[in-house]
Structure formats: structure tokens, C-alpha cells
Design a protein around this motif. Structure first.
Motif, PDB file in Angstrom:
ATOM      1  N   VAL A   1       0.730  -1.176  -0.003  1.00 47.02           N
ATOM      2  CA  VAL A   1       0.018   0.127   0.032  1.00 47.02           C
ATOM      3  C   VAL A   1       0.860   1.176   0.147  1.00 47.02           C
ATOM      4  CG1 VAL A   1      -1.766   0.981   0.938  1.00 47.02           C
ATOM      5  CG2 VAL A   1      -1.779  -1.414   1.398  1.00 47.02           C
ATOM      6  N   ASP A   2       0.570   1.793  -0.859  1.00 44.74           N
ATOM      7  CA  ASP A   2       1.321   3.290  -1.135  1.00 44.74           C
ATOM      8  C   ASP A   2       0.251   4.534  -0.757  1.00 44.74           C
ATOM      9  OD1 ASP A   2       3.452   4.558  -1.307  1.00 44.74           O
ATOM     10  OD2 ASP A   2       4.103   4.170  -3.457  1.00 44.74           O
ATOM     11  N   PHE A   3       0.647   5.660  -0.359  1.00 39.03           N
ATOM     12  CA  PHE A   3      -0.036   6.858   0.020  1.00 39.03           C
ATOM     13  C   PHE A   3       0.420   8.114  -0.357  1.00 39.03           C
ATOM     14  CE2 PHE A   3      -0.284   3.742   3.545  1.00 39.03           C
ATOM     15  CZ  PHE A   3      -1.503   3.694   3.606  1.00 39.03           C
ATOM     16  N   ASP A   4      -0.554   9.039  -0.997  1.00 35.33           N
ATOM     17  CA  ASP A   4      -0.063  10.560  -1.226  1.00 35.33           C
ATOM     18  C   ASP A   4      -0.805  11.447  -0.376  1.00 35.33           C
ATOM     19  OD1 ASP A   4       1.259  12.317  -2.553  1.00 35.33           O
ATOM     20  OD2 ASP A   4       0.294  12.071  -4.367  1.00 35.33           O
ATOM     21  N   TYR A   5      -0.289  12.703  -0.254  1.00 35.67           N
ATOM     22  CA  TYR A   5      -0.997  13.544   0.359  1.00 35.67           C
ATOM     23  C   TYR A   5      -2.499  13.705   0.058  1.00 35.67           C
ATOM     24  CZ  TYR A   5       3.964  15.345   0.815  1.00 35.67           C
ATOM     25  OH  TYR A   5       5.136  15.325   0.849  1.00 35.67           O
ATOM     26  N   LEU A   6      -3.259  14.320   1.251  1.00 35.16           N
ATOM     27  CA  LEU A   6      -4.606  14.391   1.088  1.00 35.16           C
ATOM     28  C   LEU A   6      -5.080  15.613   0.202  1.00 35.16           C
ATOM     29  CD1 LEU A   6      -5.574  13.439   4.685  1.00 35.16           C
ATOM     30  CD2 LEU A   6      -6.348  12.248   2.667  1.00 35.16           C
ATOM     31  N   ILE A   7      -4.310  16.630   0.263  1.00 33.96           N
ATOM     32  CA  ILE A   7      -4.306  17.991  -0.533  1.00 33.96           C
ATOM     33  C   ILE A   7      -3.380  17.939  -1.545  1.00 33.96           C
ATOM     34  CG2 ILE A   7      -5.765  19.025   1.059  1.00 33.96           C
ATOM     35  CD1 ILE A   7      -3.376  20.524   1.982  1.00 33.96           C
ATOM     36  N   ILE A   8      -3.831  18.750  -2.641  1.00 34.78           N
ATOM     37  CA  ILE A   8      -2.734  18.917  -3.731  1.00 34.78           C
ATOM     38  C   ILE A   8      -1.893  20.171  -3.822  1.00 34.78           C
ATOM     39  CG2 ILE A   8      -4.062  17.486  -5.096  1.00 34.78           C
ATOM     40  CD1 ILE A   8      -5.277  19.967  -6.485  1.00 34.78           C
ATOM     41  N   ASN A   9      -2.174  21.216  -2.821  1.00 38.07           N
ATOM     42  CA  ASN A   9      -1.389  22.193  -2.810  1.00 38.07           C
ATOM     43  C   ASN A   9      -0.516  22.358  -1.658  1.00 38.07           C
ATOM     44  OD1 ASN A   9      -2.690  23.392  -4.861  1.00 38.07           O
ATOM     45  ND2 ASN A   9      -3.496  25.325  -4.003  1.00 38.07           N
ATOM     46  N   LYS A  10       0.668  22.852  -1.853  1.00 37.26           N
ATOM     47  CA  LYS A  10       1.887  22.676  -0.820  1.00 37.26           C
ATOM     48  C   LYS A  10       1.188  23.518   0.329  1.00 37.26           C
ATOM     49  CE  LYS A  10       6.914  22.680  -0.814  1.00 37.26           C
ATOM     50  NZ  LYS A  10       7.989  23.241  -1.596  1.00 37.26           N
TER      51      LYS A  10
ATOM     52  N   PHE B   1      -9.891  24.028   1.613  1.00 34.96           N
ATOM     53  CA  PHE B   1      -9.544  22.699   1.378  1.00 34.96           C
ATOM     54  C   PHE B   1     -10.351  21.838   0.493  1.00 34.96           C
ATOM     55  CE2 PHE B   1     -12.284  21.484   4.766  1.00 34.96           C
ATOM     56  CZ  PHE B   1     -12.530  20.227   4.454  1.00 34.96           C
ATOM     57  N   LEU B   2     -11.670  21.970   0.394  1.00 40.08           N
ATOM     58  CA  LEU B   2     -12.501  21.119  -0.194  1.00 40.08           C
ATOM     59  C   LEU B   2     -12.047  21.401  -1.645  1.00 40.08           C
ATOM     60  CD1 LEU B   2     -15.765  21.559   1.226  1.00 40.08           C
ATOM     61  CD2 LEU B   2     -14.431  19.418   1.276  1.00 40.08           C
ATOM     62  N   GLU B   3     -11.453  22.431  -2.249  1.00 38.43           N
ATOM     63  CA  GLU B   3     -11.069  22.655  -3.485  1.00 38.43           C
ATOM     64  C   GLU B   3      -9.701  22.105  -3.996  1.00 38.43           C
ATOM     65  OE1 GLU B   3     -11.463  26.737  -3.915  1.00 38.43           O
ATOM     66  OE2 GLU B   3     -13.605  26.952  -3.878  1.00 38.43           O
ATOM     67  N   ASN B   4      -9.244  21.552  -3.022  1.00 39.59           N
ATOM     68  CA  ASN B   4      -7.743  21.220  -3.208  1.00 39.59           C
ATOM     69  C   ASN B   4      -7.666  19.769  -2.882  1.00 39.59           C
ATOM     70  OD1 ASN B   4      -5.712  23.552  -3.856  1.00 39.59           O
ATOM     71  ND2 ASN B   4      -7.598  24.506  -2.501  1.00 39.59           N
ATOM     72  N   LEU B   5      -8.641  18.960  -2.821  1.00 34.22           N
ATOM     73  CA  LEU B   5      -8.469  17.366  -2.442  1.00 34.22           C
ATOM     74  C   LEU B   5      -7.790  16.765  -3.338  1.00 34.22           C
ATOM     75  CD1 LEU B   5     -12.029  16.766  -0.815  1.00 34.22           C
ATOM     76  CD2 LEU B   5     -10.010  17.347   0.257  1.00 34.22           C
ATOM     77  N   ASN B   6      -7.025  15.906  -2.886  1.00 32.53           N
ATOM     78  CA  ASN B   6      -6.132  14.930  -3.977  1.00 32.53           C
ATOM     79  C   ASN B   6      -7.003  13.780  -4.240  1.00 32.53           C
ATOM     80  OD1 ASN B   6      -4.577  13.509  -5.221  1.00 32.53           O
ATOM     81  ND2 ASN B   6      -2.632  13.442  -4.068  1.00 32.53           N
ATOM     82  N   PRO B   7      -7.502  13.656  -5.371  1.00 33.46           N
ATOM     83  CA  PRO B   7      -8.332  12.216  -5.603  1.00 33.46           C
ATOM     84  C   PRO B   7      -7.583  10.950  -5.673  1.00 33.46           C
ATOM     85  CG  PRO B   7      -7.792  13.425  -7.754  1.00 33.46           C
ATOM     86  CD  PRO B   7      -7.030  14.174  -6.694  1.00 33.46           C
TER      87      PRO B   7
ATOM     88  N   THR C   1       5.836  12.264  -0.987  1.00 32.32           N
ATOM     89  CA  THR C   1       6.090  11.028  -0.192  1.00 32.32           C
ATOM     90  C   THR C   1       5.676   9.941  -0.919  1.00 32.32           C
ATOM     91  OG1 THR C   1       3.490  11.293   0.619  1.00 32.32           O
ATOM     92  CG2 THR C   1       5.347  12.375   1.712  1.00 32.32           C
ATOM     93  N   SER C   2       5.250   9.830  -2.066  1.00 33.82           N
ATOM     94  CA  SER C   2       4.599   8.841  -2.716  1.00 33.82           C
ATOM     95  C   SER C   2       4.836   8.864  -4.091  1.00 33.82           C
ATOM     96  CB  SER C   2       3.039   8.617  -2.319  1.00 33.82           C
ATOM     97  OG  SER C   2       2.402   7.575  -3.110  1.00 33.82           O
ATOM     98  N   ILE C   3       4.755   7.697  -4.840  1.00 30.07           N
ATOM     99  CA  ILE C   3       4.443   7.560  -6.288  1.00 30.07           C
ATOM    100  C   ILE C   3       3.186   7.469  -6.577  1.00 30.07           C
ATOM    101  CG2 ILE C   3       6.701   6.407  -6.454  1.00 30.07           C
ATOM    102  CD1 ILE C   3       5.546   3.819  -6.948  1.00 30.07           C
ATOM    103  N   VAL C   4       2.315   7.742  -5.829  1.00 28.61           N
ATOM    104  CA  VAL C   4       0.865   7.421  -6.258  1.00 28.61           C
ATOM    105  C   VAL C   4       0.252   8.702  -6.963  1.00 28.61           C
ATOM    106  CG1 VAL C   4      -1.577   7.447  -5.111  1.00 28.61           C
ATOM    107  CG2 VAL C   4       0.474   6.156  -4.200  1.00 28.61           C
ATOM    108  N   SER C   5       0.929  10.131  -6.885  1.00 27.77           N
ATOM    109  CA  SER C   5       0.456  11.038  -7.598  1.00 27.77           C
ATOM    110  C   SER C   5       0.074  10.926  -8.996  1.00 27.77           C
ATOM    111  CB  SER C   5       1.448  12.086  -7.314  1.00 27.77           C
ATOM    112  OG  SER C   5       1.500  12.729  -5.742  1.00 27.77           O
ATOM    113  N   GLY C   6      -0.900  11.458  -9.535  1.00 29.79           N
ATOM    114  CA  GLY C   6      -1.358  11.132 -10.822  1.00 29.79           C
ATOM    115  C   GLY C   6      -1.786   9.869 -11.238  1.00 29.79           C
ATOM    116  N   ALA C   7      -1.684   9.018 -10.422  1.00 24.44           N
ATOM    117  CA  ALA C   7      -2.126   7.747 -10.760  1.00 24.44           C
ATOM    118  C   ALA C   7      -3.546   7.371 -11.348  1.00 24.44           C
ATOM    119  CB  ALA C   7      -1.847   6.534  -9.586  1.00 24.44           C
TER     120      ALA C   7
END
Length: 719
Positions: free
Chosen positions: A633-642, A650-656, A713-719
């Protein structure tokens, strides 16, 4: 140039003192600090450097002793490794395992690095010496003869025993002196507050009382951890008291579950407190104080609707209720206390100055009605104090001398002091520190609660959460968290911290001791048939960590049919020689495909092949029935903005895409991995076991641990 070493009087830095003695670097030692601060080297120019390793590197670079920092860049890097690892592996529960590793390492070595004495030797020697009875017991047992030989040689040939014994005596002799004139060294970043540069204004040793006051409306997160550890730091430094006080003034958000888990997290952090109290213990006294202020004309009851009140405060407009008579206010206060319909429309406000440029002083709210039952006192009360009203009152009554608050509350400091003044209570000094902000992270408990309630995460312990339990579940060691937080110190500078630094510290802790295992992705694996491989599989016992015996051993099966990663198979050419890790070389004779997809490799073992000559070093698993199923299991951040800017939702910046699972096959030894154990999967990275082996029908669940090398923190981004 005059150089003076200042250090805690009850904890002499033996490694620095011994290194300076051997290196011939003239240093005057001054053990005048209380327990806690890091040693610091002061120069006649007014400059200074602090931290054990920083000072050691300075000594190693400035000495005339040949090769004290290694003879070349590679040896210097190995010295740095020992400086980092020695304090870690020679402290805590792994002490004897570390001694075992050192004993094996020194079997053919006279010195730790190269062929001459380096600062690495003094560091390891001093850490063993500093271990006291634990080391002496092993030393007398003669269990580790190579290590004892080396230790004794250092002690005699370089007079280290004489140097460190004298240092320890100096430290003990200084115990009991007043630290006030010498409190020039602080936690990194702690700002000066007076000519003597003491940490807390007006602080006296033995008289300081601080408090950690979390609201039980969620689990502790990394920001709370900083506050808790800083409170502990100052309590220890001044030999004072630390109170844990639950600010339980909002029954709508609080629960016993949160209380229990906050206490659990405090224990996990290693914070030692004197007593646990609750603001709710003071509800009767708080109500008496509110009524007293109403009678004195220092507070009034207001029925202005909340939105209108906020507008009036912003614009500096006085409420129509501000000039109510005392009798009118007491009547409405009675309605509030009884929780009547009329009472629920009211609140109690302090009477300050509605024109004050500091808007926190524009008649703040003291009390509100709330019909929800309280987790401790049930439905006994219908009114509850606000944090701003209760905090200064309880601080004063409990004897708190210094209230540590993050600098985000700076504008409300004047309100805190004004409330104390109106109440006629003694002054409590506020000491500010910067809030810990992390990239791609929300720390608002209101926001974190939204993620839990809307099933965006499992619960408050989810590995994507910045809660203490969440990041530990991700694979962070508590030692890394504490080191990271204390390195930030008590600075008031606002910084946005990268997670990578924290995970880098963590890697230095887990890498030297975690066991190694092998896994291949289940749907991305290719069989390799070795035509001259063993007709009957055989087993070899190999170490789980080649450099750390304490990690134990594993049984590896060797067979004529093995599994490779598809990505590795794709990189191989016919006729190429490759290395099968922990086995030897093999030459690939044939690559079978189906519509361009590799389906099988055929090769033969080449026992005489040179590992140094091959380009590809491959992990593999024998194709046997006892392989275990894994879920990686791999994880990424919950929001997309630094960073979320002021007013940004925050609702407009949720990481899907925040979680990804991949099925894999693992070596059979992984059946013995326990929940919470950290391992390394060869060529894949570090993992923490979240669900251990319970049967062949359910896979072992492993959470990927970041190692600090990537900006994500992860390679999930953009998956």
C-alpha cells in the motif's frame, strides 16, 4: 583563538571532550547548563556552533592529527555515517545487538574507518563508555572479545578513560549550581529574552510550572506533539512541573475516546507529566467568576445574533446590550444557566473597548449556551466557558507560571492579560513559539474531523493523517519524530516544513536494523527456468540484515524455476549475464513472448561468473507453494497544494488519488513478521507491517514508508 565548550552539567559530551583531547584542539570546558540543552562551542569572535556532531566535525577538520576525518572523501563519508549511527544503535533496546554487530565488524579491523584513528572511534568509544552498567556487564562477560579488545586499546593507547573520567567528575561537581548566569545555550532557534538569555521570562529553577492543554476534540497531531515536547523540555530544564489539562469546554466536539487517545499519544511521545486535570473540574468556579464580573460591570449578557455580532466587532460597533443594567444582565444570565429558550439566544461578553485596533479586545465572548451532554459531567450544565475565558482563569488557579502558546495566538495575548487583570488574578507569562506547519498538510481538527466523518480516511489513525498515531502507523519511529520536533526548537519564525526531512531522519534510524526480504509484483512477474538449476529445491539460512546480526536470519529456497519482476525481465537481452542476488550469476539463453509480452525466460546458472562484471543485479523468488500473498500500500498527500493560502478552501484542493494497492508475492519468512514491524523489501523500499500473516486467504498488508529522497511522499500522484 579562545574556544569554550558549554554543555549540560549533568551530561558531559564525552565524545567531544575526548576528540578534542586527542586532536590537540585547546578547549576550555564549562559545564554550567542545566539538563537538556545541546553542547555548544563558543569562539572568541562571538561566533558559536552547537550540536554534538557539528562540533565533532569542526574538531576533526581543524586538527593536525593525520586522517582524523579519514584519508579521502569516501572515508570521510564513512566517518559521518558512524557519527550519525553510533548514538542511535548504542542507545535503546538494540544496544546488545549493536555490540554484536560491532564485534563482528572489528574482527578484522583495528580502527572503525581506514587504517588510523578517526573521530568515529572516539564517538563509538564514548557512547559505549556512556552506556554505563549495560556496557560494563557485557565487557566483563567477555562475550564480545573483538569489541572489548578495541575498547581497551582506545582507553589505554589514547588515555580516553582518563579523559572521560575527569569530564564526568567535572560534570558531577557542577551539579547544584544556579544555572541562571549560564543559560546562554538554548534549544536551536530559541530567541533571547534578556541580557542573560534565559529561556523563559522570570523563570526560576524549581518554581516553573507549565501546562499542555489539548482540547479532547480529536487525536494529537504533529503540531500538538511539538507543543507537548516543548512543555516537557522547559519543565525538565527548570526542574519544574508539567500539567496535562484537557480544555474540555465544548461538549459538541469532545468525547472520552479523544481523552483516552490523547493520553495514549502523550505516553507514546515519552512526555512525563505530574498530573492530569480538566477545565471541567473548574466549571463551578468559572461560573462564579462570570457572575462576579457581571456584577462588577466588567461583563454583560448579549442576545445579538452571532453573524450580526461578528459584523459589529469587525466594524467597532457597540452592542445594544452593552449598557444593560446589572440586574438585566443577571436575569439573562439566569436564563442562560437554566438553558431556557431565551437563554440559548444569549452569550456573556467581556466589556473592553470596541474601538481597540486589536479586534480580540472588542468585547470577547466568555460564555455560551450548549444543550449537548458533556463527556464527563453529563447534562449538569447548560452553559460553557469559551477557551479565551477559561484558559487564563485556570492557568492562574493551577499555579502555572508560563503558558506556552503558538504565535498564531499573538493578537490574543493582550486579551489573555486583560482577562487576568479584570479577574484580579496573578499574571501568567506567555511564551510564544511558532506553529509547526507541514507541506501538503492540514492540521485543523475541524478539517481532519471532516475527512473522518466523510469516510475519506479510515479513522483518526489513518496512515495519511498527520496525527501521531497516523504517522507512526505509516512507519515513522517515535525517535525520529522527537528529534525532528526538537530540532525546530522554540523559534517564533514561521516555517513551512518539508516532510522529506522527517523521513530522512527516520531512514537513518530504521535502515541499520530492519530486516531485508524479497517480493515480486503478482501481476508483473515472469518465470525464469534455470536448465541446470537444482532438481530438488534446497534451503540456505541467510541473515535478514548483512550488517546487523540482531535482525535475525531467514530461510531462502533455491529452485530451478524462479520469479523475476517484469520490469527486470524487460531489461534483459538474450545471451546477457545477470546476477541473481544471494545466489550467483546466470546467462539468459531464451526469451519467450506472446504478442510482444514476455511470458518466460530460460537460462542457466554460471557459478564462475563475476558479480562485478554484470549490469543487472536481480531480486528473485523461487516458485514454491509456500510463497505468501502481500498487499503493498502506497499513500500520497490528502491535498494537492503545498500550502493553503488564507481563505483558500481545502475542499477545492482535495487529492483524488491518495492510496494505491498492489498485490505481490513474498518470501515465506514474512509469515513471521509482526504488526508494526519495519522491513525493507529489496530494491523496493521500506515497509511497515499493518496486518500480519493470519492465513493464506488474506494477504499481509505492508505500508510503504517514505525515505526522504523524493519531494513527494509517494509515487501515487497522478495515478
Amino acid at each position: 583563538m579562545a574556544v569554550k565548550l558549554v554543555f549540560p552539567r549533568d551530561n558531559p559530551p564525552l565524545s567531544i571532550i575526548s576528540a578534542a583531547k586527542i586532536a590537540g584542539v585547546p578547549i576550555t570546558i564549562d559545564p554550567c547548563l542545566p539538563s537538556g540543552p545541546v553542547p555548544t562551542l563558543h569562539f572568541g569572535s562571538g561566533d558559536f556552533i552547537h550540536g554534538v556532531n557539528t562540533v565533532l566535525r569542526y574538531i576533526a577538520r581543524t586538527t593536525s592529527v593525520s586522517s582524523f576525518y579519514g584519508e579521502d572523501a569516501i572515508q570521510a563519508a564513512r566517518v559521518d555515517e558512524w557519527l550519525e549511527y553510533a548514538p542511535l544503535i548504542l542507545s535503546g533496546s538494540e544496544f546488545e545487538a549493536a555490540c554484536s554487530f560491532l564485534d563482528g565488524y572489528l574482527a578484522s579491523q583495528t580502527f572503525l574507518v581506514g587504517h588510523g584513528l578517526t573521530v568515529a572511534d572516539t564517538v563509538v568509544w564514548s557512547n559505549l563508555r556512556g552506556a554505563g552498567q549495560r556496557w560494563e556487564s557485557l565487557r566483563r562477560s567477555r562475550k564480545y572479545q573483538n569489541l572489548v579488545r578495541w575498547f581497551n586499546s582506545m582507553a589505554v593507547d589514547y588515555a580516553l578513560e582518563e579523559v572521560t573520567s575527569a569530564s564526568a567528575y567535572v560534570g558531577k561537581r557542577a551539579i547544584g549550581k544556579s544555572p541562571a548566569p549560564c543559560l546562554k545555550e538554548k534549544m536551536p532557534g530559541l530567541e533571547n529574552t534578556s541580557g542573560h538569555e534565559i529561556d523563559l521570562p522570570g523563570a526560576k529553577v524549581g518554581e516553573v510550572c507549565v501546562r499542555f492543554a489539548p482540547e479532547p476534540s480529536g487525536y494529537l497531531h504533529i503540531g500538538h506533539a511539538k507543543a507537548a515536547l516543548l512543555n516537557q523540555y522547559f519543565a525538565d530544564r527548570y526542574k519544574g512541573r508539567l500539567l496535562v489539562r484537557f480544555d474540555d469546554t465544548n461538549p459538541s466536539k469532545e468525547s472520552s475516546e479523544f481523552v483516552e487517545n490523547v493520553l495514549k499519544d502523550i505516553e507514546t511521545l515519552g512526555v512525563k507529566y505530574d498530573v492530569v486535570t480538566y477545565t471541567s473540574d473548574y466549571f463551578p468556579k468559572l461560573m462564579e467568576m462570570a457572575e462576579c464580573l457581571i456584577k462588577q460591570g466588567k461583563a454583560y449578557v448579549d442576545d445579538t445574533p452571532k453573524d450580526n455580532m461578528n459584523t459589529e466587532r469587525r466594524d467597532g460597533v457597540e452592542s445594544k446590550c452593552r449598557n444593560n443594567t446589572v440586574e438585566e444582565n443577571l436575569l439573562l444570565w439566569s436564563e442562560m444557566v437554566n438553558g431556557t429558550k431565551r437563554g440559548t439566544q444569549c452569550c456573556v461578553r467581556g466589556k473592553f473597548d470596541m474601538q481597540d485596533p486589536n479586534k480580540s479586545l472588542r468585547d470577547p465572548v466568555y460564555y455560551r449556551c450548549n444543550p449537548d451532554p458533556h463527556h464527563r459531567v453529563g447534562s449538569k450544565y447548560k452553559v460553557y466557558p469559551t477557551y479565551d475565558f477559561a484558559c487564563p482563569f485556570v492557568d492562574a488557579l493551577q499555579g502555572v507560571t508560563h503558558a506556552l502558546r503558538s504565535s498564531e495566538y499573538h493578537d490574543r495575548n493582550a486579551q489573555y492579560y486583560r482577562i487576568l487583570q479584570d479577574m484580579g488574578l496573578r499574571r501568567v507569562e506567555i511564551f510564544e513559539f511558532s506553529r509547526l506547519n507541514m507541506v501538503y498538510t492540514v492540521l485543523s481538527k475541524h478539517t481532519l474531523r471532516w475527512f473522518v466523518q466523510n469516510k475519506k480516511v479510515e479513522d483518526w489513525t489513518d496512515a495519511r493523517f498527520p496525527t501521531v498515531q497516523g504517522i507512526l502507523r505509516r512507519g515513522l519511529k517515535i525517535e525520529a519524530l522527537i528529534q525532528f520536533i526538537l530540532e525546530q526548537g522554540a523559534s517564533k519564525n514561521l516555517n513551512l516544513m518539508e516532510w522529506d526531512k522527517l523521513w530522512t531522519i527516520n531512514k537513518k534510524i530504521i535502515d541499520p536494523v530492519c530486516g531485508r526480504h524479497t517480493a515480486v509484483l503478482k501481476d508483473k512477474s515472469v518465470p525464469l527456468t534455470l536448465t541446470n538449476g537444482p532438481e530438488v529445491p534446497f534451503i540456505r539460512i541467510l541473515p535478514r540484515h548483512k550488517k546487523f546480526e540482531g535482525a535475525g536470519y531467514k530461510a531462502i529456497t533455491f529452485a530451478n524455476r524462479i520469479w523475476l519482476e517484469y520490469a527486470d525481465a524487460s531489461a534483459i537481452s538474450v545471451g546477457e549475464e545477470v546476477t541473481l542476488m544471494d545466489w550467483g550469476n546466470a546467462i539468459i539463453k531464451e526469451i519467450k513472448t506472446d504478442d510482444g509480452t514476455i511470458t518466460q525466460l530460460v537460462g542457466e546458472l554460471h557459478p564462475d561468473g563475476s558479480v562485478k562484471m554484470t549490469k543487472l543485479k536481480l531480486t528473485w523468488l523461487s516458485d514454491t507453494e509456500d510463497l505468501v500473498s502481500l498487499s503493498l500500500v502506497d499513500f500520497d498527500y490528502l491535498i494537492i497544494n503545498k500550502k493553503l493560502e488564507l481563505g483558500e478552501k481545502f475542499l477545492e484542493n482535495l487529492n483524488p488519488f491518495t492510496r494505491r494497492e498492489a498485490l505481490a508475492l513474498g518470501d515465506p519468512n514474512m509469515r513471521n513478521i509482526k504488526r508494526g514491524e519495519v522491513i525493507q523489501l529489496e530494491r523496493k523500499g521500506y515497509y511497515r507491517c499493518d496486518v500480519p500473516f493470519v492465513g493464506s486467504s488474506k494477504p499481509i498488508m505492508l505500508f510503504a514508508i517514505p525515505d526522504g529522497r523524493l519531494k513527494s511522499t509517494s509515487i501515487v500522484s497522478g495515478a
